[in-house]
Design a protein around this motif. Structure first.
Motif, PDB file in Angstrom:
ATOM      1  N   ILE A 134       5.416   8.135   2.148  1.00  0.00           N
ATOM      2  CA  ILE A 134       6.629   8.696   0.678  1.00  0.00           C
ATOM      3  C   ILE A 134       6.754   6.881   0.437  1.00  0.00           C
ATOM      4  CG2 ILE A 134       8.832   9.046  -0.419  1.00  0.00           C
ATOM      5  CD1 ILE A 134       8.895  10.669   2.080  1.00  0.00           C
ATOM      6  N   THR A 135       6.062   6.690  -1.035  1.00  0.00           N
ATOM      7  CA  THR A 135       6.860   5.903  -1.539  1.00  0.00           C
ATOM      8  C   THR A 135       7.928   5.220  -2.461  1.00  0.00           C
ATOM      9  OG1 THR A 135       3.953   5.616  -1.458  1.00  0.00           O
ATOM     10  CG2 THR A 135       5.482   3.706  -2.837  1.00  0.00           C
ATOM     11  N   LEU A 136       8.608   4.507  -2.244  1.00  0.00           N
ATOM     12  CA  LEU A 136       9.627   4.430  -2.528  1.00  0.00           C
ATOM     13  C   LEU A 136       9.655   2.856  -3.868  1.00  0.00           C
ATOM     14  CD1 LEU A 136      12.220   4.829   0.231  1.00  0.00           C
ATOM     15  CD2 LEU A 136      11.751   5.855  -1.997  1.00  0.00           C
ATOM     16  N   ASP A 137      10.535   2.628  -4.845  1.00  0.00           N
ATOM     17  CA  ASP A 137      10.352   1.556  -5.835  1.00  0.00           C
ATOM     18  C   ASP A 137      11.601   0.853  -5.208  1.00  0.00           C
ATOM     19  OD1 ASP A 137       9.010   2.222  -8.355  1.00  0.00           O
ATOM     20  OD2 ASP A 137      10.383   3.412  -8.935  1.00  0.00           O
ATOM     21  N   GLY A 138      11.325  -0.469  -4.844  1.00  0.00           N
ATOM     22  CA  GLY A 138      12.873  -1.817  -4.433  1.00  0.00           C
ATOM     23  C   GLY A 138      12.210  -1.534  -3.170  1.00  0.00           C
ATOM     24  N   ASP A 139      12.715  -2.949  -2.284  1.00  0.00           N
ATOM     25  CA  ASP A 139      12.212  -3.431  -1.665  1.00  0.00           C
ATOM     26  C   ASP A 139      13.069  -2.889   0.155  1.00  0.00           C
ATOM     27  OD1 ASP A 139      12.170  -4.841   0.958  1.00  0.00           O
ATOM     28  OD2 ASP A 139      12.209  -6.108   0.633  1.00  0.00           O
ATOM     29  N   TYR A 140      12.241  -1.489   0.621  1.00  0.00           N
ATOM     30  CA  TYR A 140      13.516  -1.027   1.604  1.00  0.00           C
ATOM     31  C   TYR A 140      13.211  -1.873   3.328  1.00  0.00           C
ATOM     32  CZ  TYR A 140      15.218   2.166  -1.261  1.00  0.00           C
ATOM     33  OH  TYR A 140      15.691   2.701  -2.245  1.00  0.00           O
ATOM     34  N   VAL A 144      11.139   4.578  16.151  1.00  0.00           N
ATOM     35  CA  VAL A 144       9.506   3.739  15.877  1.00  0.00           C
ATOM     36  C   VAL A 144       8.608   5.000  15.569  1.00  0.00           C
ATOM     37  CG1 VAL A 144      10.096   2.550  18.333  1.00  0.00           C
ATOM     38  CG2 VAL A 144       9.046   5.425  18.495  1.00  0.00           C
ATOM     39  N   ASP A 145       9.177   6.549  15.451  1.00  0.00           N
ATOM     40  CA  ASP A 145       8.314   7.550  14.394  1.00  0.00           C
ATOM     41  C   ASP A 145       8.607   6.875  12.997  1.00  0.00           C
ATOM     42  OD1 ASP A 145       8.157   8.809  16.877  1.00  0.00           O
ATOM     43  OD2 ASP A 145       9.760  10.046  16.479  1.00  0.00           O
ATOM     44  N   ILE A 146       9.212   6.638  11.986  1.00  0.00           N
ATOM     45  CA  ILE A 146       9.747   5.466  10.770  1.00  0.00           C
ATOM     46  C   ILE A 146       9.303   3.743  10.635  1.00  0.00           C
ATOM     47  CG2 ILE A 146      10.634   5.712   9.167  1.00  0.00           C
ATOM     48  CD1 ILE A 146      12.251   7.825   9.749  1.00  0.00           C
ATOM     49  N   SER A 147       7.916   3.941   9.796  1.00  0.00           N
ATOM     50  CA  SER A 147       8.076   2.237   9.999  1.00  0.00           C
ATOM     51  C   SER A 147       7.624   2.013   8.084  1.00  0.00           C
ATOM     52  CB  SER A 147       6.664   1.752  10.383  1.00  0.00           C
ATOM     53  OG  SER A 147       6.139   3.214   9.289  1.00  0.00           O
ATOM     54  N   VAL A 148       7.730   0.938   7.993  1.00  0.00           N
ATOM     55  CA  VAL A 148       8.411   0.506   6.543  1.00  0.00           C
ATOM     56  C   VAL A 148       7.433  -0.560   5.912  1.00  0.00           C
ATOM     57  CG1 VAL A 148       9.937  -0.245   4.363  1.00  0.00           C
ATOM     58  CG2 VAL A 148      10.860   1.107   6.099  1.00  0.00           C
ATOM     59  N   THR A 149       6.446  -0.818   4.861  1.00  0.00           N
ATOM     60  CA  THR A 149       5.464  -1.489   4.505  1.00  0.00           C
ATOM     61  C   THR A 149       6.593  -2.091   3.102  1.00  0.00           C
ATOM     62  OG1 THR A 149       4.072  -0.836   6.207  1.00  0.00           O
ATOM     63  CG2 THR A 149       3.610  -3.171   4.376  1.00  0.00           C
ATOM     64  N   TYR A 150       6.469  -3.411   2.890  1.00  0.00           N
ATOM     65  CA  TYR A 150       6.730  -3.884   1.668  1.00  0.00           C
ATOM     66  C   TYR A 150       6.228  -4.297   1.037  1.00  0.00           C
ATOM     67  CZ  TYR A 150       9.559  -5.672  -2.300  1.00  0.00           C
ATOM     68  OH  TYR A 150       9.921  -6.874  -3.744  1.00  0.00           O
ATOM     69  N   ASN A 151       5.195  -3.930  -0.615  1.00  0.00           N
ATOM     70  CA  ASN A 151       4.717  -4.493  -1.397  1.00  0.00           C
ATOM     71  C   ASN A 151       5.162  -5.277  -2.436  1.00  0.00           C
ATOM     72  OD1 ASN A 151       2.504  -4.893  -3.531  1.00  0.00           O
ATOM     73  ND2 ASN A 151       1.101  -3.899  -2.679  1.00  0.00           N
ATOM     74  N   ALA A 152       5.096  -6.627  -2.081  1.00  0.00           N
ATOM     75  CA  ALA A 152       5.996  -7.964  -2.897  1.00  0.00           C
ATOM     76  C   ALA A 152       5.614  -7.614  -4.328  1.00  0.00           C
ATOM     77  CB  ALA A 152       6.570  -9.137  -2.502  1.00  0.00           C
ATOM     78  N   SER A 153       4.442  -7.888  -4.579  1.00  0.00           N
ATOM     79  CA  SER A 153       3.837  -8.039  -5.694  1.00  0.00           C
ATOM     80  C   SER A 153       3.981  -6.739  -7.118  1.00  0.00           C
ATOM     81  CB  SER A 153       1.998  -8.090  -5.983  1.00  0.00           C
ATOM     82  OG  SER A 153       1.440  -6.555  -5.070  1.00  0.00           O
ATOM     83  N   GLN A 154       4.244  -4.820  -6.334  1.00  0.00           N
ATOM     84  CA  GLN A 154       4.527  -3.731  -6.046  1.00  0.00           C
ATOM     85  C   GLN A 154       5.902  -3.353  -7.079  1.00  0.00           C
ATOM     86  OE1 GLN A 154       1.599  -1.352  -4.547  1.00  0.00           O
ATOM     87  NE2 GLN A 154      -0.001  -2.124  -6.209  1.00  0.00           N
ATOM     88  N   ASN A 155       6.437  -4.233  -5.735  1.00  0.00           N
ATOM     89  CA  ASN A 155       8.086  -3.887  -5.591  1.00  0.00           C
ATOM     90  C   ASN A 155       8.048  -2.346  -4.547  1.00  0.00           C
ATOM     91  OD1 ASN A 155      11.080  -4.427  -5.334  1.00  0.00           O
ATOM     92  ND2 ASN A 155      11.464  -3.966  -7.461  1.00  0.00           N
ATOM     93  N   LYS A 156       7.269  -2.101  -4.357  1.00  0.00           N
ATOM     94  CA  LYS A 156       7.066  -1.266  -3.414  1.00  0.00           C
ATOM     95  C   LYS A 156       7.053  -1.122  -2.118  1.00  0.00           C
ATOM     96  CE  LYS A 156       4.938   1.875  -7.406  1.00  0.00           C
ATOM     97  NZ  LYS A 156       6.228   2.549  -7.853  1.00  0.00           N
ATOM     98  N   SER A 157       7.861   0.272  -1.945  1.00  0.00           N
ATOM     99  CA  SER A 157       8.465   0.342  -0.197  1.00  0.00           C
ATOM    100  C   SER A 157       7.285   1.580   0.086  1.00  0.00           C
ATOM    101  CB  SER A 157       9.399   0.342   0.342  1.00  0.00           C
ATOM    102  OG  SER A 157      10.108  -0.733   0.283  1.00  0.00           O
ATOM    103  N   THR A 158       6.379   1.554   1.273  1.00  0.00           N
ATOM    104  CA  THR A 158       5.443   2.807   1.567  1.00  0.00           C
ATOM    105  C   THR A 158       6.494   2.803   2.613  1.00  0.00           C
ATOM    106  OG1 THR A 158       4.216   1.611   0.389  1.00  0.00           O
ATOM    107  CG2 THR A 158       3.277   4.032   2.682  1.00  0.00           C
ATOM    108  N   ILE A 159       6.613   4.615   3.112  1.00  0.00           N
ATOM    109  CA  ILE A 159       7.809   4.388   4.821  1.00  0.00           C
ATOM    110  C   ILE A 159       6.745   5.104   4.747  1.00  0.00           C
ATOM    111  CG2 ILE A 159       9.317   5.967   5.376  1.00  0.00           C
ATOM    112  CD1 ILE A 159      10.118   4.406   2.333  1.00  0.00           C
TER     113      ILE A 159
END
Length: 165
Positions: A21-27, A53-68
């Motif tokens: 799930i991709t969300l706008d913003g830094d999570y 541990v079943d959920i990880s978050v990666t933030y892409n600052a250049s796009q300001n999107k977080s991938t959960i």
């Protein structure tokens, strides 16, 4: 306050899966809870729960999107018989629902329950269409044209068969 993102997801029942799930913003640094139930009723039992541990978050600052990413193991869905579940993804750090939707559970054609290569101690269950029989009919296995078939018989037919033995 923004409404949660609506996203329907399809996975195969009983297969390991990773939901993204991709969300706008830094999570990054936030803690999440994924929960799924058969419906949205408050008292319905939670059938799937993922956190830690079943959920990880990666933030892409250049796009300001977080991938959960949410990891599913086989046992999370293998015994569920529903076609879909309602789910929420909650940012529990800030107590906000960030995504919701339906989690569709696609069934495989080949399953551990389809009768192929059954173990010796297994029992095969067959589905019958009861509308084909009358009240109080019995079901009997008969060999017809070299094949075993299930047929409905009456009690009097059974008595005649037993009397002819």
């Amino acid at each position: 306050m923004a409404l949660p993102k609506e996203q329907n997801i399809i996975i195969y029942r009983g297969d390991p899966a990773q939901l993204t799930i991709t969300l706008d913003g830094d999570y990054s640094g936030k803690e999440f809870l994924f929960g799924a139930k058969k419906d949205k009723n408050t008292t319905s039992q939670r059938l799937i729960e993922k956190l830690g541990v079943d959920i990880s978050v990666t933030y892409n600052a250049s796009q300001n999107k977080s991938t959960i990413n949410i990891l599913f193991a086989e046992e999370d869905t293998q015994d569920l018989t529903y076609n879909y579940l309602e789910y929420d993804l909650i940012n529990i750090t800030d107590n906000r629902t960030v995504a919701r939707g339906k989690l569709y559970l696609e069934g495989d054609v080949i399953t551990p329950y389809d009768g192929f290569a059954l173990p010796e101690d297994a029992v095969r269950f067959l589905q019958l269409d009861a509308s084909s029989g009358a009240d109080y009919d019995l079901v009997q296995v008969r060999v017809i044209d070299g094949e075993k078939k299930l047929v409905f018989i009456t009690l009097s037919e059974l008595k005649n068969q037993l009397n002819s033995i």
